[in-house]
Design a protein around this motif. Sequence first.
Motif, PDB file in Angstrom:
ATOM      1  N   SER A 120       0.820  -1.208   0.000  1.00 37.78           N
ATOM      2  CA  SER A 120       0.000   0.000   0.000  1.00 37.78           C
ATOM      3  C   SER A 120       0.856   1.262   0.000  1.00 37.78           C
ATOM      4  CB  SER A 120      -0.945   0.005   1.203  1.00 37.78           C
ATOM      5  OG  SER A 120      -0.224  -0.071   2.423  1.00 37.78           O
ATOM      6  N   CYS A 124       1.362   4.458  -2.759  1.00 34.00           N
ATOM      7  CA  CYS A 124       1.188   5.871  -2.398  1.00 34.00           C
ATOM      8  C   CYS A 124       2.390   6.731  -2.776  1.00 34.00           C
ATOM      9  CB  CYS A 124       0.977   6.010  -0.886  1.00 34.00           C
ATOM     10  SG  CYS A 124      -0.477   5.194  -0.235  1.00 34.00           S
ATOM     11  N   MET A 256      -8.577   2.604   0.099  1.00 38.29           N
ATOM     12  CA  MET A 256      -7.433   2.222   0.930  1.00 38.29           C
ATOM     13  C   MET A 256      -7.813   2.185   2.409  1.00 38.29           C
ATOM     14  SD  MET A 256      -4.864   1.553  -1.042  1.00 38.29           S
ATOM     15  CE  MET A 256      -3.368   1.703  -0.095  1.00 38.29           C
TER      16      MET A 256
END
Length: 450
Positions: A120, A124, A256
């Motif tokens: 994740s 980003c 998310m």
Amino acid sequence: MEMGLIGLIIVLAVIAGAIITKRCTECLLLGSVIGALCLYGRDFMTEWVVVLQDVVADNAWLWLVCGLFGSLIAVLTASKGTFGFSKIIGRVCDTQRKALFATYIMGILIFIDDYLNVLSIGTCMKSVFDKRKMPRESLAFLLDSTGAPVCVLLPFSTWAVFYSELFMEQKAISSAYSSGMRAYISAIPFCFYPICALIVVGLFCAGVFPKLGYMKTAYKRVEDTGMVYSERSRKFNHEESTYDEDGNIWNFLVPMIIMVVVCFITSEILIGVIAGLVVCVIMYVPTKIMNLETFMNLTVSGFGTMLSVFFLLTGCFCLQKITAEMGMTEYIITKVEPYLTPNIFPAVCFFLLGGLAFITASDWGMSAVVIPIFIPLAATLGASIPLTMAAIISGGTFGSHACFYADATVLSSQSAGIDNMDHALSQLPYVGISACIAIVCFLVAGFALT
């Protein structure tokens, strides 16, 4: 020659071959085939295929997590929500140091699971690092260093659950603690390797720790050519840079956040990733960000981007399974056992398990193998049980962090969009320094507590 020794030689040859050729997958698969030849003789190919089938079946959960995360990344990117997030983070992180610290802090905050952390945060921060002209190697280093090292230091992670369950099966621990989690918490202050790794990466972000080895070369490459990744990593970066595109940050943040919350509630990352994809389709299709056909095509193509990871991990697991059948672990333990004393035992545990996890790429697997050996031995020798538990946890963390072809290392390089060996070699000096400091700490603590 003992079969365990042959297995060790094969693994060392695979590591050397991967370093020399920069071809990890091929070396792993070849090593597993050679191991099968030594172990099974003329039936080696048939038996190797059986091992391959078992590996694919036993790791279906991992294939689904990796593949569906690739799908989620593809869908999020197409929604341009990542661009909106990156633009805002980019404005806040207007210097290289701020970008490093933002990644470091996010890595600490997403502590539920190291896979979730790595995949994740890479999604980003990749474009933020590119915009600030920072080598992708530095991003991969931060992802890997705040993955497992953070997870093991907090009793709310998948690592804590795994180790607490294993520890409670040992009589020396179950008789002293009311629960496995209490035993795990008692070991956390002595988990020297993850503590050292986080300190080292924090000092790196602050600019206090110098750039070493391949990391220094990577920064020099960016300075001289502007290339944030090497030529070898170009194949992972086919898309053109789109830093100036606009996007709605909520198209990124909502899926998310839902994914992280579901992971936390269910303690299952696969359910969290599926939840993230479901939220994406609910948000994107009705608002005409994309139609259903586009969503499904992106899901399939995104899944396909993880095929290189599948092959690499398949080779790793095949080699791991075959060397286990060759008795490599038992061989190494047998050779070092006569030299153990209670004072140095925890340091030896860390060194031995860290080495086993490094050469087999099996941090949890090796921990499960050695805990029934190390804990009773610690009790017999009179070594500190909490310190021994911490040494085992630290050794598994080292293996996950340092091994060239461990799943966390592979996923960190994949998430950062670089070749796996570029990442493994660039972080190696920092990993080595953290390990050396940890060994000294275990020795000091061993003499202090025994």
